[in-house]
Design a protein around this motif. Structure first.
Motif, PDB file in Angstrom:
ATOM      1  N   LEU A   9       0.833  -1.208   0.000  1.00  0.00           N
ATOM      2  CA  LEU A   9       0.000   0.000   0.000  1.00  0.00           C
ATOM      3  C   LEU A   9       0.863   1.251   0.000  1.00  0.00           C
ATOM      4  O   LEU A   9       1.886   1.307   0.695  1.00  0.00           O
ATOM      5  N   ARG A  53      -5.404   1.254  -3.448  1.00  0.00           N
ATOM      6  CA  ARG A  53      -4.365   0.491  -2.744  1.00  0.00           C
ATOM      7  C   ARG A  53      -3.440   1.432  -1.965  1.00  0.00           C
ATOM      8  O   ARG A  53      -2.250   1.534  -2.227  1.00  0.00           O
ATOM      9  N   GLU A  75      -9.675  -0.464  -2.174  1.00  0.00           N
ATOM     10  CA  GLU A  75      -8.694  -0.639  -1.096  1.00  0.00           C
ATOM     11  C   GLU A  75      -8.063   0.693  -0.678  1.00  0.00           C
ATOM     12  O   GLU A  75      -6.845   0.828  -0.606  1.00  0.00           O
TER      13      GLU A  75
END
Length: 444
Positions: free
Chosen positions: A129, A206, A230
């Motif tokens: 991430l 992400r 995400e």
């Protein structure tokens, strides 16, 4: 020179395939968008060309201790039809800045920041991430009636108005490269949370965004999390938080259910009546700390989440670098009108990003993290080289100067950070409001 020629001179035009392989060039569509920003794009002959006005605004951020006229002299900025030895009138510089305005500087900062902050290097990700942080900072403006009316000032129980008007800035920063992806600037009366909400669409998929407890807002968290794929968040628990424990994952790791306030649901009817958050509790110097996050228990360990939140301080270091290194602790901006204050602010953020980005590429070339390069060192290197380049190549445009810097900054010395000394905190004696004589003798 037109604004189109200005942006064309920043670099040769090439396309880019994606955010992670940004080629350091300005695509044609950026130029077309910039042309719509101002109806004052053409200057008559013998006026300061807008390419040099842009360079002047950046120079104002790099040479805070110098007057604007001295910055123009140092960078060999001159009007068309004048030699570099002929000084520009102070009124001419001010008029040139007014013609440029703040919109082109804001647009250029936001466009470049969006791509520079998304550049990814080998050591930058946290478990796949990207890591960002959001926080706010204030700057002082000169004390004039117009600036006081527009920006406002702070007040408390005893002081109804601070000595200077205050400008509020909320920034979204990459915690590894320290490049600012986006920023929102406004008057002091505007709260930080609405400014942060205006930047949420810039956060990539992400990723995880670290926030201070003052940004606790169900609307902000849900918008961030549901606006992409995400997109996670991490924030400390507020002392007055009300919750019920739904599930215990382990020691210091649980799922909490929290009620969304009626005020928040009235503001955004799409918010649920309650929401579930993960709570991670850990210990720092004998004190329990709890952070709340959207990271799922199945994929991310609690101890790693506790360590991750320490990266939130990276944005504080970025603000410190701007105020101490760039502004040399002179946190009062120098412009005297509202539009030029905004222009100066966007120019300062753009100049900061230029330094940070070049330092990031230099660190990557040496296999190091960007945070291992001292900002002041990189800042001093760039500022000193600009003077040399301006003297050697007075005819060169902004983009050519930046390109030359990029080729040389890879030789920047990577100074390893020293361990912070472990000293007990001390309370400093408050300053007296009475003058102290030079001949005063201390009593033992």
């Amino acid at each position: 020179m037109s604004i189109q020629q200005l942006l064309l001179s920043i670099d040769e035009l090439h396309s880019f395939s994606n955010h992670s392989t940004f080629t350091q060039n300005i695509p044609v569509e950026w130029i077309e968008s910039a042309l719509t920003l101002s109806s004052k794009a053409t200057f008559r002959r013998r006026r300061l060309p807008e390419d040099q006005v842009l360079w002047l605004v950046l120079g104002m951020a790099l040479f805070r201790d110098e007057s604007i006229e001295e910055v123009a002299r140092r960078l060999n900025i001159c009007s068309e039809g004048l030699s570099s030895e002929q000084l520009i009138a102070k009124s001419g510089i001010s008029q040139a800045r007014q013609r440029l305005g703040s919109n082109p500087m804001q647009w250029l900062f936001q466009r470049t920041g969006e791509h520079w902050a998304n550049e990814r290097f080998t050591k930058d990700d946290w478990q796949g991430l990207q890591v960002f942080a959001i926080d706010g900072v204030v700057f002082r403006t000169p004390d004039t009636p117009d600036l006081q009316e527009h920006f406002g000032s702070a007040s408390n129980a005893t002081v109804k108005q601070s000595a200077y008007p205050l400008l509020r800035c909320v920034a979204l920063m990459n915690t590894h490269s320290h490049v600012i992806l986006d920023a929102q600037v406004g008057n002091y009366r505007t709260a930080e949370t609405p400014l942060a909400e205006a930047m949420l669409d810039k956060i990539p998929d992400r990723s995880i965004t670290l926030l201070d407890r003052n940004f606790w807002s169900a609307n902000l968290m849900h918008t961030l999390m549901n606006g992409g794929n995400e997109r996670h968040w991490l924030i400390p628990k507020r002392s007055n938080a009300v919750y019920e424990v739904v599930e215990e994952y382990g020691d210091g790791d649980a799922l909490w259910r929290m009620t969304v306030s009626p005020q928040a649901r009235k503001k955004n009817p799409e918010l649920p009546a309650y929401w579930d958050v993960r709570a991670v509790t850990y210990e720092v110097q004998g004190k329990a700390k709890t952070v709340l996050t959207s990271l799922p228990h199945s994929d991310y360990a609690a101890d790693q989440i506790a360590l991750l939140y320490q990266q939130r301080w990276e944005i504080e270091l970025g603000f410190r670098d701007i105020k101490s290194s760039m502004l040399n602790n002179a946190i009062t901006l120098r412009s005297k009108t509202v539009d030029l204050i905004y222009q100066e602010m966007w120019g300062m953020l753009l100049a900061y990003n230029v330094v940070r980005r070049e330092a990031s590429h230099a660190a990557a070339a040496h296999g190091q993290r960007a945070s291992e390069i001292r900002f002041k060192m990189a800042f001093t290197y760039i500022a000193s080289n600009l003077i040399v380049m301006a003297a050697a190549k007075p005819e060169s445009k902004t983009g050519m100067r930046l390109k030359d810097l990029r080729s040389g900054i890879c030789n920047l010395f990577l100074d390893q950070k020293k361990a912070r000394p472990n000293r007990p905190r001390m309370v400093k004696q408050s300053k007296t409001r009475y003058p102290v004589s030079r001949n005063a003798v201390s009593l033992k």
